[in-house]
Write a protein that holds these residues in place. Structure first.
Motif, PDB file in Angstrom:
ATOM      1  N   ILE A 202       0.850  -1.186   0.000  1.00  0.00           N
ATOM      2  CA  ILE A 202       0.000   0.000   0.000  1.00  0.00           C
ATOM      3  C   ILE A 202       0.886   1.237   0.000  1.00  0.00           C
ATOM      4  N   PHE A 203       0.558   2.188  -0.855  1.00  0.00           N
ATOM      5  CA  PHE A 203       1.293   3.456  -0.935  1.00  0.00           C
ATOM      6  C   PHE A 203       0.308   4.589  -0.650  1.00  0.00           C
ATOM      7  N   GLU A 204       0.689   5.503   0.247  1.00  0.00           N
ATOM      8  CA  GLU A 204      -0.194   6.594   0.644  1.00  0.00           C
ATOM      9  C   GLU A 204       0.299   7.933   0.102  1.00  0.00           C
ATOM     10  N   THR A 205      -0.630   8.752  -0.300  1.00  0.00           N
ATOM     11  CA  THR A 205      -0.341  10.136  -0.647  1.00  0.00           C
ATOM     12  C   THR A 205      -1.416  11.013  -0.023  1.00  0.00           C
ATOM     13  N   SER A 206      -1.085  12.292   0.176  1.00  0.00           N
ATOM     14  CA  SER A 206      -2.085  13.229   0.696  1.00  0.00           C
ATOM     15  C   SER A 206      -2.076  14.478  -0.165  1.00  0.00           C
ATOM     16  N   PRO A 207      -2.897  14.520  -1.212  1.00  0.00           N
ATOM     17  CA  PRO A 207      -2.993  15.731  -2.023  1.00  0.00           C
ATOM     18  C   PRO A 207      -3.367  16.954  -1.197  1.00  0.00           C
ATOM     19  N   ALA A 208      -4.186  16.762  -0.144  1.00  0.00           N
ATOM     20  CA  ALA A 208      -4.585  17.894   0.692  1.00  0.00           C
ATOM     21  C   ALA A 208      -3.398  18.469   1.454  1.00  0.00           C
ATOM     22  N   ALA A 209      -2.561  17.591   2.036  1.00  0.00           N
ATOM     23  CA  ALA A 209      -1.378  18.061   2.755  1.00  0.00           C
ATOM     24  C   ALA A 209      -0.395  18.731   1.803  1.00  0.00           C
ATOM     25  N   ALA A 210      -0.250  18.178   0.597  1.00  0.00           N
ATOM     26  CA  ALA A 210       0.641  18.789  -0.384  1.00  0.00           C
ATOM     27  C   ALA A 210       0.146  20.168  -0.790  1.00  0.00           C
ATOM     28  N   ALA A 211      -1.172  20.314  -0.971  1.00  0.00           N
ATOM     29  CA  ALA A 211      -1.730  21.609  -1.375  1.00  0.00           C
ATOM     30  C   ALA A 211      -1.507  22.663  -0.298  1.00  0.00           C
ATOM     31  N   ILE A 212      -1.721  22.306   0.974  1.00  0.00           N
ATOM     32  CA  ILE A 212      -1.525  23.271   2.051  1.00  0.00           C
ATOM     33  C   ILE A 212      -0.047  23.615   2.212  1.00  0.00           C
ATOM     34  N   THR A 213       0.823  22.625   2.112  1.00  0.00           N
ATOM     35  CA  THR A 213       2.259  22.901   2.188  1.00  0.00           C
ATOM     36  C   THR A 213       2.683  23.820   1.051  1.00  0.00           C
ATOM     37  N   ASN A 214       2.150  23.598  -0.128  1.00  0.00           N
ATOM     38  CA  ASN A 214       2.446  24.462  -1.272  1.00  0.00           C
ATOM     39  C   ASN A 214       2.012  25.900  -0.993  1.00  0.00           C
ATOM     40  N   GLU A 215       0.838  26.051  -0.382  1.00  0.00           N
ATOM     41  CA  GLU A 215       0.333  27.396  -0.090  1.00  0.00           C
ATOM     42  C   GLU A 215       1.173  28.083   0.988  1.00  0.00           C
ATOM     43  N   ILE A 216       1.569  27.331   2.019  1.00  0.00           N
ATOM     44  CA  ILE A 216       2.448  27.894   3.054  1.00  0.00           C
ATOM     45  C   ILE A 216       3.754  28.360   2.423  1.00  0.00           C
ATOM     46  N   ALA A 217       4.354  27.495   1.618  1.00  0.00           N
ATOM     47  CA  ALA A 217       5.648  27.803   1.007  1.00  0.00           C
ATOM     48  C   ALA A 217       5.555  29.007   0.077  1.00  0.00           C
ATOM     49  N   ALA A 218       4.476  29.079  -0.694  1.00  0.00           N
ATOM     50  CA  ALA A 218       4.315  30.210  -1.611  1.00  0.00           C
ATOM     51  C   ALA A 218       4.175  31.522  -0.848  1.00  0.00           C
ATOM     52  N   ARG A 219       3.494  31.499   0.277  1.00  0.00           N
ATOM     53  CA  ARG A 219       3.377  32.715   1.090  1.00  0.00           C
ATOM     54  C   ARG A 219       4.726  33.111   1.677  1.00  0.00           C
TER      55      ARG A 219
END
Length: 351
Positions: A202-219
């Motif tokens: 089983i492989f897990e990903t979290s598109p939601a966590a990636a999106a929020i991290t992207n938004e934090i980093a962009a700010r």
């Protein structure tokens, strides 16, 4: 909506349209769970590090204040916290910041009306937001996110004899929830180096966590600032399901009571570091919580508090150990540091 009704809603959805993704099951379950209660503390379902000891929040605040000092003391500056829980971390961090000469504007990201009421008592001057999108766009951001990303929905992929497929939630003949494999090929959704695995992996990903991290980093890249992301998780890629449910400080079957238990999964800090760098932020490093707190001097802080209140010496030593010992929170929990590209490196990290 009662937990029985949420379970029945899922059953109707599955009967009408077929299996649903793990992300949908987890997302809708947690949306109901957090909207209807205060889950934190001894009387709740779990206890986070800020409730264990004031030292945790103080060291978060001092780290952020140190970054601000070494960046030239810009003003104004925002303190932003995602998922502030009971407001304990914000209260302790802000107290430490004030002692270091920093008095930021306080902005809390919290969707739960129940938790907002609790947080407002702890931090009366806070401005509340449903998400990061409504934060002011000018001043630098000093951000903390403690045990926030783990509750965001994950997607699970499972290796079948025919290749990688999405892991879905279905019902059996008795109406009980069970895992099944989807029918759409998803080999391309995995990183190239992770596609070869045993059947059942089983492989897990979290598109939601990636999106929020992207938004934090962009700010951070656009406004300046620094961030601490603290959660349980891993740095090196791994296979296996980490989905779990917690209620009344005990682990449950994730299918037992949808909407009545906190569903979480481990955070893939390696993937998020790459996301942050891709969005223009500086990844300062990811340390274990024990290493980071030790580097910031939690032992000295415990000693200073014990000198002022000798009757608390044993309790302070116990709580410091609970936060740092690998057998407790020290190893499983990680601390990831981010900053704007032109801001300084952070203490406690070795990128």
């Amino acid at each position: 909506m009662s937990p029985a009704n949420l379970g029945d809603t899922f059953r109707r959805l599955i009967a009408a349209g077929g299996p649903i993704g793990v992300a949908r099951y987890m997302g809708e379950s947690n949306a109901q769970y957090y909207a209807s209660r205060d889950p934190l503390g001894a009387a709740g379902d779990f206890i986070t590090a800020p409730e264990i000891s004031q030292m945790f929040g103080e060291l978060v605040g001092l780290w952020l204040a140190d970054m601000w000092h070494r960046a030239g003391r810009p003003a104004p500056v925002l303190y932003v916290e995602l998922g502030p829980g009971l407001g304990t971390l914000a209260r302790d961090a802000l107290r430490a910041m004030r002692q270091a000469g920093l008095v930021p504007l306080v902005h809390l990201i919290e969707a739960s009306g129940e938790l907002r009421r609790v947080q407002r008592r702890a931090v009366p001057d806070a401005v509340f937001h449903d998400d990061l999108g409504t934060l002011p766009t000018g001043p630098p951001v000093l951000l903390a996110a403690n045990e926030f990303l783990d509750a965001l929905p994950i997607r699970q992929l499972v290796r079948t004899p025919a290749g990688w497929r999405e892991r879905m939630v279905a019902t059996d003949a008795q109406g009980q929830f069970v895992f099944v494999s989807g029918d759409r090929p998803l080999d391309a959704a995995l990183p190239a180096g992770r596609r070869e695995a045993e059947v059942g992996a089983i492989f897990e990903t979290s598109p939601a966590a990636a999106a929020i991290t992207n938004e934090i980093a962009a700010r951070l890249a656009a406004q300046g600032g620094a961030a601490l992301v603290i959660d349980y998780g891993y740095v090196a890629p791994q296979f296996g399901s980490t989905l779990q449910a917690v209620s009344r400080h005990r682990k449950l079957d994730p299918f037992a009571t949808p909407g009545e238990a906190d569903l979480t999964a481990h955070v893939d800090f390696g993937a998020l570091a790459a996301v942050a760098e891709g969005a223009g932020a500086r990844w300062l490093g990811t340390a274990t919580q024990g290493e980071w707190l030790d580097a910031l001097g939690i032992g000295a802080r415990a000693g200073a508090l014990a000198a002022a209140a000798p009757e608390r010496r044993d309790d302070l030593a116990l709580t410091a150990r609970r936060l740092t010992d690998p057998a407790h929170m020290g190893e499983l929990f990680k601390v990831m540091g981010l900053s704007a590209p032109h801001w300084p490196a952070g203490e406690g990290f070795h990128a």
